[in-house]
Design a protein around this motif. Structure first.
Motif, PDB file in Angstrom:
ATOM      1  N   ARG A  66       0.829  -1.211   0.000  1.00 42.39           N
ATOM      2  CA  ARG A  66       0.000   0.000   0.000  1.00 42.39           C
ATOM      3  C   ARG A  66       0.859   1.255   0.000  1.00 42.39           C
ATOM      4  NH1 ARG A  66      -3.657  -2.021   4.979  1.00 42.39           N
ATOM      5  NH2 ARG A  66      -4.666  -3.791   3.955  1.00 42.39           N
ATOM      6  N   LEU A  67       1.863   1.276   0.857  1.00 44.11           N
ATOM      7  CA  LEU A  67       2.730   2.454   0.939  1.00 44.11           C
ATOM      8  C   LEU A  67       3.428   2.696  -0.391  1.00 44.11           C
ATOM      9  CD1 LEU A  67       4.319   1.870   4.464  1.00 44.11           C
ATOM     10  CD2 LEU A  67       2.543   3.533   3.879  1.00 44.11           C
ATOM     11  N   ASN A  68       3.897   1.638  -1.035  1.00 34.81           N
ATOM     12  CA  ASN A  68       4.582   1.779  -2.320  1.00 34.81           C
ATOM     13  C   ASN A  68       3.646   2.339  -3.383  1.00 34.81           C
ATOM     14  OD1 ASN A  68       6.995   0.766  -1.300  1.00 34.81           O
ATOM     15  ND2 ASN A  68       6.530  -1.339  -1.889  1.00 34.81           N
ATOM     16  N   ILE A  69       2.413   1.850  -3.405  1.00 31.41           N
ATOM     17  CA  ILE A  69       1.457   2.303  -4.418  1.00 31.41           C
ATOM     18  C   ILE A  69       1.065   3.758  -4.183  1.00 31.41           C
ATOM     19  CG2 ILE A  69      -0.890   1.990  -5.293  1.00 31.41           C
ATOM     20  CD1 ILE A  69      -0.469  -1.053  -4.724  1.00 31.41           C
ATOM     21  N   VAL A  70       0.762   4.121  -2.941  1.00 31.20           N
ATOM     22  CA  VAL A  70       0.386   5.506  -2.650  1.00 31.20           C
ATOM     23  C   VAL A  70       1.535   6.449  -2.994  1.00 31.20           C
ATOM     24  CG1 VAL A  70      -0.294   7.139  -0.856  1.00 31.20           C
ATOM     25  CG2 VAL A  70      -1.267   4.840  -0.866  1.00 31.20           C
ATOM     26  N   THR A  71       2.753   6.067  -2.653  1.00 35.83           N
ATOM     27  CA  THR A  71       3.918   6.895  -2.971  1.00 35.83           C
ATOM     28  C   THR A  71       4.066   7.055  -4.474  1.00 35.83           C
ATOM     29  OG1 THR A  71       5.056   6.186  -0.952  1.00 35.83           O
ATOM     30  CG2 THR A  71       6.415   7.126  -2.702  1.00 35.83           C
ATOM     31  N   HIS A  72       3.905   5.953  -5.205  1.00 36.48           N
ATOM     32  CA  HIS A  72       4.028   6.006  -6.670  1.00 36.48           C
ATOM     33  C   HIS A  72       2.934   6.881  -7.280  1.00 36.48           C
ATOM     34  CE1 HIS A  72       3.706   4.614 -10.863  1.00 36.48           C
ATOM     35  NE2 HIS A  72       5.009   4.373 -10.762  1.00 36.48           N
ATOM     36  N   LEU A  73       1.719   6.741  -6.774  1.00 35.59           N
ATOM     37  CA  LEU A  73       0.612   7.566  -7.261  1.00 35.59           C
ATOM     38  C   LEU A  73       0.926   9.049  -7.092  1.00 35.59           C
ATOM     39  CD1 LEU A  73      -2.361   8.063  -8.128  1.00 35.59           C
ATOM     40  CD2 LEU A  73      -3.009   7.670  -5.754  1.00 35.59           C
ATOM     41  N   LEU A  74       1.392   9.414  -5.909  1.00 36.08           N
ATOM     42  CA  LEU A  74       1.724  10.820  -5.649  1.00 36.08           C
ATOM     43  C   LEU A  74       2.856  11.305  -6.541  1.00 36.08           C
ATOM     44  CD1 LEU A  74       1.485  10.681  -1.756  1.00 36.08           C
ATOM     45  CD2 LEU A  74      -0.010  12.024  -3.258  1.00 36.08           C
ATOM     46  N   ASP A  75       3.811  10.432  -6.823  1.00 39.74           N
ATOM     47  CA  ASP A  75       4.949  10.806  -7.671  1.00 39.74           C
ATOM     48  C   ASP A  75       4.546  11.002  -9.124  1.00 39.74           C
ATOM     49  OD1 ASP A  75       6.703  10.779  -5.547  1.00 39.74           O
ATOM     50  OD2 ASP A  75       7.478   8.757  -5.963  1.00 39.74           O
ATOM     51  N   ASN A  76       3.406  10.407  -9.531  1.00 37.74           N
ATOM     52  CA  ASN A  76       3.029  10.444 -10.939  1.00 37.74           C
ATOM     53  C   ASN A  76       1.846  11.358 -11.230  1.00 37.74           C
ATOM     54  OD1 ASN A  76       4.585   8.295 -12.767  1.00 37.74           O
ATOM     55  ND2 ASN A  76       4.491   7.537 -10.663  1.00 37.74           N
ATOM     56  N   VAL A  77       1.396  12.077 -10.235  1.00 34.45           N
ATOM     57  CA  VAL A  77       0.426  13.153 -10.458  1.00 34.45           C
ATOM     58  C   VAL A  77       1.159  14.467 -10.205  1.00 34.45           C
ATOM     59  CG1 VAL A  77      -1.728  14.218  -9.687  1.00 34.45           C
ATOM     60  CG2 VAL A  77      -1.528  11.719  -9.774  1.00 34.45           C
ATOM     61  N   PRO A  78       1.275  15.329 -11.203  1.00 29.21           N
ATOM     62  CA  PRO A  78       2.131  16.524 -11.086  1.00 29.21           C
ATOM     63  C   PRO A  78       1.496  17.654 -10.279  1.00 29.21           C
ATOM     64  CG  PRO A  78       1.073  16.516 -13.222  1.00 29.21           C
ATOM     65  CD  PRO A  78       0.660  15.228 -12.541  1.00 29.21           C
ATOM     66  N   TYR A  79       1.082  17.345  -9.055  1.00 31.01           N
ATOM     67  CA  TYR A  79       0.418  18.346  -8.233  1.00 31.01           C
ATOM     68  C   TYR A  79       1.443  19.235  -7.533  1.00 31.01           C
ATOM     69  CZ  TYR A  79       1.654  15.713  -4.022  1.00 31.01           C
ATOM     70  OH  TYR A  79       2.347  15.094  -3.011  1.00 31.01           O
ATOM     71  N   THR A  80       1.022  20.420  -7.224  1.00 28.46           N
ATOM     72  CA  THR A  80       1.801  21.326  -6.379  1.00 28.46           C
ATOM     73  C   THR A  80       0.891  21.768  -5.248  1.00 28.46           C
ATOM     74  OG1 THR A  80       1.179  23.192  -7.802  1.00 28.46           O
ATOM     75  CG2 THR A  80       3.317  22.175  -8.209  1.00 28.46           C
ATOM     76  N   PRO A  81       1.389  21.815  -4.020  1.00 28.71           N
ATOM     77  CA  PRO A  81       0.531  22.189  -2.889  1.00 28.71           C
ATOM     78  C   PRO A  81      -0.112  23.550  -3.096  1.00 28.71           C
ATOM     79  CG  PRO A  81       2.603  21.273  -2.110  1.00 28.71           C
ATOM     80  CD  PRO A  81       2.754  21.462  -3.597  1.00 28.71           C
ATOM     81  N   VAL A  82      -1.395  23.624  -2.840  1.00 33.12           N
ATOM     82  CA  VAL A  82      -2.128  24.888  -2.897  1.00 33.12           C
ATOM     83  C   VAL A  82      -1.941  25.595  -1.562  1.00 33.12           C
ATOM     84  CG1 VAL A  82      -4.398  25.943  -3.149  1.00 33.12           C
ATOM     85  CG2 VAL A  82      -3.810  23.912  -4.497  1.00 33.12           C
TER      86      VAL A  82
END
Length: 254
Positions: free
Chosen positions: A209-225
């Motif tokens: 789970r941790l690996n998948i969540v980390t990968h998901l976050l790494d592959n969505v080019p979001y910037t903190p609002v």
């Protein structure tokens, strides 16, 4: 992984998922996440880890039931298309159109010709999805045969989990190698440059789970609002005394 360590590592990831959510809302981004994999591989637990601290109005989970007679008469992908994300949404498919390449093929719910047609057509459909501005991420969760056996046995022996064990699970259990071949055929045709597959080993569910969540976050080019400053206002003091309403309270034995 022990639960204490898991929760410690998951907490900051939840904060990042909230930051991603706010970016999706602010920018109108469209994110689609597909979860496929072996029975008992942990798709449900992974989806719960992703969604438990975010808004269900932004993160929508789609788990479609078996198709109706009407849906069976439609173009195969037709019932999935309406669920794709609009602006400001993250859609998570708990199993998806890839049912045709997996369970439907292995269990004989479709013909080999229908499977071949699907595998031939779906890359171009996914190209159209990506070209429309959707960030498409596809995850396959893989578990060893020994661990799958252990998890299915635990469902049999635990009254809290028995609802997870379906007749289809028992029939699928015998077809491990057929599922492996179907998976490999699916990867060979649908692992494309614009919509690649990402495989996660989930014998250790928490690490997976941790690996998948980390990968998901790494592959969505979001910037903190940037956070807006919030200050609680003073409560109004009413001149009118309201009569207390009598209601039933549950007992408090603890």
């Amino acid at each position: 992984m022990k639960n204490k360590e898991y929760q410690r590592k998951l907490r900051p990831l939840h904060g990042e998922l909230v930051a991603m959510q706010e970016w999706v809302k602010a920018t109108g981004a469209k994110v689609c996440v597909v979860f496929e994999g072996r029975d008992t591989a942990g798709k449900g637990g992974t989806i719960k880890a992703i969604t438990e601290r975010v808004s269900p109005r932004v993160f929508r989970v789609i788990a479609l039931p078996a198709p109706t007679d009407r849906e069976k008469s439609q173009m195969y992908l037709q019932r999935y298309i309406p669920h794709l994300p609009a602006a400001g949404e993250v859609v998570i498919f708990d199993r998806s159109w890839y049912n045709r390449a997996g369970v439907e093929r292995v269990m004989g719910f479709c013909t080999e010709e229908q499977t071949r047609t699907f595998l031939q057509n779906v890359p171009e459909v996914e190209r159209a999805i990506v070209d429309s501005g959707v960030i498409l991420l596809k995850y396959w969760l893989e578990v060893s045969p020994q661990e799958q056996t252990r998890r299915l046995q635990s469902r049999i022996n635990d009254p809290r989990k028995i609802w997870k064990l379906s007749d289809m699970d028992l029939k699928s259990y015998r077809r491990w190698h057929a599922y492996s071949q179907a998976r490999d055929d699916m990867f060979a045709t649908t692992d494309t440059e614009w919509a690649p597959w990402y495989v996660a080993n989930t014998d250790d569910k928490k690490s997976g789970r941790l690996n998948i969540v980390t990968h998901l976050l790494d592959n969505v080019p979001y910037t903190p609002v940037p956070h807006r400053e919030v200050k609680l206002p003073k409560r109004r003091i009413s001149d009118d005394e309201q009569t207390a309403v009598k209601v039933q309270h549950i007992p408090e034995p603890y």
